[in-house]
Design a protein around this motif. Sequence first.
Motif, PDB file in Angstrom:
ATOM      1  N   ASP A   1       0.826  -1.199   0.000  1.00 49.77           N
ATOM      2  CA  ASP A   1       0.000   0.000   0.000  1.00 49.77           C
ATOM      3  C   ASP A   1       0.863   1.252   0.000  1.00 49.77           C
ATOM      4  O   ASP A   1       1.898   1.309   0.648  1.00 49.77           O
ATOM      5  N   ALA A   2       0.408   2.255  -0.708  1.00 50.28           N
ATOM      6  CA  ALA A   2       1.145   3.507  -0.729  1.00 50.28           C
ATOM      7  C   ALA A   2       1.005   4.191   0.604  1.00 50.28           C
ATOM      8  O   ALA A   2       0.009   4.064   1.290  1.00 50.28           O
ATOM      9  N   SER A   3       2.018   4.963   0.983  1.00 48.95           N
ATOM     10  CA  SER A   3       1.986   5.674   2.263  1.00 48.95           C
ATOM     11  C   SER A   3       1.080   6.878   2.164  1.00 48.95           C
ATOM     12  O   SER A   3       0.922   7.475   1.113  1.00 48.95           O
ATOM     13  N   PRO A   4       0.484   7.272   3.295  1.00 54.97           N
ATOM     14  CA  PRO A   4      -0.357   8.457   3.287  1.00 54.97           C
ATOM     15  C   PRO A   4       0.467   9.688   2.962  1.00 54.97           C
ATOM     16  O   PRO A   4       1.694   9.690   3.072  1.00 54.97           O
ATOM     17  N   LYS A   5      -0.212  10.763   2.605  1.00 58.04           N
ATOM     18  CA  LYS A   5       0.466  12.006   2.249  1.00 58.04           C
ATOM     19  C   LYS A   5       1.337  12.497   3.395  1.00 58.04           C
ATOM     20  O   LYS A   5       0.940  12.512   4.540  1.00 58.04           O
ATOM     21  N   LYS A   6       2.558  12.908   3.090  1.00 52.68           N
ATOM     22  CA  LYS A   6       3.498  13.396   4.101  1.00 52.68           C
ATOM     23  C   LYS A   6       3.504  14.926   4.105  1.00 52.68           C
ATOM     24  O   LYS A   6       2.655  15.570   3.536  1.00 52.68           O
ATOM     25  N   GLY A   7       4.531  15.492   4.755  1.00 50.92           N
ATOM     26  CA  GLY A   7       4.654  16.936   4.766  1.00 50.92           C
ATOM     27  C   GLY A   7       4.093  17.573   6.013  1.00 50.92           C
ATOM     28  O   GLY A   7       3.957  18.776   6.098  1.00 50.92           O
ATOM     29  N   CYS A   8       3.736  16.748   7.015  1.00 48.01           N
ATOM     30  CA  CYS A   8       3.156  17.315   8.225  1.00 48.01           C
ATOM     31  C   CYS A   8       4.117  17.222   9.391  1.00 48.01           C
ATOM     32  O   CYS A   8       3.772  17.570  10.499  1.00 48.01           O
ATOM     33  N   CYS A   9       5.297  16.690   9.143  1.00 49.69           N
ATOM     34  CA  CYS A   9       6.197  16.372  10.242  1.00 49.69           C
ATOM     35  C   CYS A   9       6.898  17.595  10.814  1.00 49.69           C
ATOM     36  O   CYS A   9       7.279  18.513  10.110  1.00 49.69           O
ATOM     37  N   SER A  10       7.103  17.536  12.111  1.00 50.34           N
ATOM     38  CA  SER A  10       7.909  18.530  12.817  1.00 50.34           C
ATOM     39  C   SER A  10       8.404  17.864  14.074  1.00 50.34           C
ATOM     40  O   SER A  10       7.941  16.790  14.434  1.00 50.34           O
ATOM     41  N   LYS A  11       9.341  18.479  14.757  1.00 53.31           N
ATOM     42  CA  LYS A  11       9.884  17.869  15.958  1.00 53.31           C
ATOM     43  C   LYS A  11       8.789  17.734  17.013  1.00 53.31           C
ATOM     44  O   LYS A  11       8.032  18.646  17.246  1.00 53.31           O
ATOM     45  N   GLY A  12       8.777  16.552  17.666  1.00 47.27           N
ATOM     46  CA  GLY A  12       7.784  16.315  18.699  1.00 47.27           C
ATOM     47  C   GLY A  12       6.435  16.020  18.096  1.00 47.27           C
ATOM     48  O   GLY A  12       6.282  15.841  16.915  1.00 47.27           O
ATOM     49  N   ALA A  13       5.435  16.014  18.946  1.00 46.40           N
ATOM     50  CA  ALA A  13       4.082  15.757  18.482  1.00 46.40           C
ATOM     51  C   ALA A  13       3.117  16.559  19.325  1.00 46.40           C
ATOM     52  O   ALA A  13       2.208  16.058  19.942  1.00 46.40           O
ATOM     53  N   LYS A  14       3.334  17.857  19.360  1.00 48.79           N
ATOM     54  CA  LYS A  14       2.569  18.721  20.244  1.00 48.79           C
ATOM     55  C   LYS A  14       1.087  18.745  19.904  1.00 48.79           C
ATOM     56  O   LYS A  14       0.261  19.039  20.743  1.00 48.79           O
ATOM     57  N   ASN A  15       0.793  18.478  18.633  1.00 46.82           N
ATOM     58  CA  ASN A  15      -0.602  18.572  18.229  1.00 46.82           C
ATOM     59  C   ASN A  15      -1.307  17.231  18.242  1.00 46.82           C
ATOM     60  O   ASN A  15      -2.380  17.087  17.690  1.00 46.82           O
ATOM     61  N   ALA A  16      -0.723  16.248  18.888  1.00 44.63           N
ATOM     62  CA  ALA A  16      -1.401  14.960  19.004  1.00 44.63           C
ATOM     63  C   ALA A  16      -2.591  15.104  19.933  1.00 44.63           C
ATOM     64  O   ALA A  16      -2.546  15.826  20.909  1.00 44.63           O
TER      65      ALA A  16
ATOM     66  N   CYS B   1      -5.564   0.310   6.509  1.00 47.22           N
ATOM     67  CA  CYS B   1      -4.928   0.559   5.220  1.00 47.22           C
ATOM     68  C   CYS B   1      -4.795   2.055   4.961  1.00 47.22           C
ATOM     69  O   CYS B   1      -5.791   2.789   4.937  1.00 47.22           O
ATOM     70  N   PRO B   2      -3.573   2.562   4.765  1.00 51.80           N
ATOM     71  CA  PRO B   2      -3.382   3.992   4.523  1.00 51.80           C
ATOM     72  C   PRO B   2      -4.013   4.472   3.219  1.00 51.80           C
ATOM     73  O   PRO B   2      -4.434   5.630   3.113  1.00 51.80           O
ATOM     74  N   VAL B   3      -4.087   3.592   2.216  1.00 52.52           N
ATOM     75  CA  VAL B   3      -4.681   3.972   0.934  1.00 52.52           C
ATOM     76  C   VAL B   3      -6.171   4.265   1.098  1.00 52.52           C
ATOM     77  O   VAL B   3      -6.697   5.254   0.582  1.00 52.52           O
ATOM     78  N   SER B   4      -6.854   3.397   1.846  1.00 51.25           N
ATOM     79  CA  SER B   4      -8.283   3.592   2.089  1.00 51.25           C
ATOM     80  C   SER B   4      -8.524   4.878   2.870  1.00 51.25           C
ATOM     81  O   SER B   4      -9.436   5.650   2.562  1.00 51.25           O
ATOM     82  N   ALA B   5      -7.677   5.116   3.872  1.00 48.77           N
ATOM     83  CA  ALA B   5      -7.821   6.323   4.679  1.00 48.77           C
ATOM     84  C   ALA B   5      -7.574   7.575   3.840  1.00 48.77           C
ATOM     85  O   ALA B   5      -8.295   8.573   3.956  1.00 48.77           O
ATOM     86  N   LYS B   6      -6.590   7.516   2.981  1.00 50.64           N
ATOM     87  CA  LYS B   6      -6.259   8.654   2.132  1.00 50.64           C
ATOM     88  C   LYS B   6      -7.412   8.983   1.187  1.00 50.64           C
ATOM     89  O   LYS B   6      -7.757  10.158   0.974  1.00 50.64           O
ATOM     90  N   ALA B   7      -8.032   7.939   0.621  1.00 50.00           N
ATOM     91  CA  ALA B   7      -9.140   8.150  -0.308  1.00 50.00           C
ATOM     92  C   ALA B   7     -10.319   8.826   0.387  1.00 50.00           C
ATOM     93  O   ALA B   7     -10.933   9.757  -0.147  1.00 50.00           O
ATOM     94  N   VAL B   8     -10.632   8.381   1.591  1.00 52.85           N
ATOM     95  CA  VAL B   8     -11.742   8.963   2.353  1.00 52.85           C
ATOM     96  C   VAL B   8     -11.410  10.402   2.761  1.00 52.85           C
ATOM     97  O   VAL B   8     -12.264  11.289   2.699  1.00 52.85           O
ATOM     98  N   ALA B   9     -10.150  10.626   3.159  1.00 54.91           N
ATOM     99  CA  ALA B   9      -9.736  11.965   3.566  1.00 54.91           C
ATOM    100  C   ALA B   9      -9.825  12.952   2.411  1.00 54.91           C
ATOM    101  O   ALA B   9     -10.270  14.093   2.574  1.00 54.91           O
ATOM    102  N   GLU B  10      -9.412  12.517   1.230  1.00 52.54           N
ATOM    103  CA  GLU B  10      -9.466  13.396   0.053  1.00 52.54           C
ATOM    104  C   GLU B  10     -10.911  13.726  -0.318  1.00 52.54           C
ATOM    105  O   GLU B  10     -11.227  14.861  -0.677  1.00 52.54           O
ATOM    106  N   LYS B  11     -11.778  12.739  -0.212  1.00 51.87           N
ATOM    107  CA  LYS B  11     -13.190  12.958  -0.529  1.00 51.87           C
ATOM    108  C   LYS B  11     -13.830  13.920   0.462  1.00 51.87           C
ATOM    109  O   LYS B  11     -14.667  14.759   0.091  1.00 51.87           O
ATOM    110  N   ALA B  12     -13.429  13.810   1.715  1.00 49.43           N
ATOM    111  CA  ALA B  12     -13.980  14.670   2.763  1.00 49.43           C
ATOM    112  C   ALA B  12     -13.203  15.986   2.903  1.00 49.43           C
ATOM    113  O   ALA B  12     -13.541  16.820   3.734  1.00 49.43           O
ATOM    114  N   LYS B  13     -12.169  16.143   2.089  1.00 50.77           N
ATOM    115  CA  LYS B  13     -11.309  17.331   2.123  1.00 50.77           C
ATOM    116  C   LYS B  13     -10.732  17.560   3.521  1.00 50.77           C
ATOM    117  O   LYS B  13     -10.777  18.660   4.074  1.00 50.77           O
TER     118      LYS B  13
END
Length: 263
Positions: free
Chosen positions: A1-16, A162-174
């Motif tokens: 499965d392809a990995s979900p979209k990246k580009g959100c990373c930063s040090k730590g996880a303050k917004n978890a 599955c990250p692919v399934s999650a990505k598809a739903v996320a894109e549809k829901a914007k």
Amino acid sequence: DASPKKGCCSKGAKNAKTVAVKSDRPAKKGCCSKGAKSAKTVADKTPCSKKCGKSDASAKTVAGKSPCSKKCGKSGSGASRIDAVMASLPGMTFRVGDFETACSKSATAKADESKIAMSFVVDGEKYSDRGEATVALAALLDTRATEMSEVQFVAGDETFRCPVSAKAVAEKAKTTVKYRLAGFDFDCDKTAGNVAEKIAKAVSDVQMTYKADGKKVDCPKSCKGKKVTYVVGKDETCCDKSAKLLLAEHKIRTIVETAAAAL
């Protein structure tokens, strides 16, 4: 499965964010009153015939607190996020006829009054033997521990393996995909992956040890013919069934605390 979209990373996880694991039953108020099915009590008495003492594992709930050590009712608004996740886990309830509660004292009183035998309920299954119910709960928590230690993918209100399934739903829901571990949501896949590795290491360190007539031994076979005490962390029990539950509880708390520490 392809990995979900990246580009959100930063040090730590303050917004978890914390996401309490959903209970298997609808929540109701109170832990010691009629119909308090949602309180998550493990068992405040040993399922074995022996008395195991004050430190026995079976005297605790999944969250590590006695179900009747404080006034029953709504939980405090200041409850920690860790306790919120722990309290949402499956537990054992006690049934006497149509009466069901998470408080064994209330159930015992009802059984004595009605002369009806008490049964024990775990995940919707009723058991006449408390030991069997305790083993069933331990197995259920073991399964939940495995699920909680693996990264799952969240899109909207849905969770996917599955990250692919999650990505598809996320894109549809914007919206964007979140990465869930132990009831906590992370914005970054790399952060979640690193936390998953830490969880695996921490859980591997949770082990059961043994005492024979009060003395530590390396192998349970050394306990033959002697009084066996099962030890996990600082908790002890002389009941092998409670020991399985104690080990599962410690694993889950370790998973949750490790995830929380990454916030």
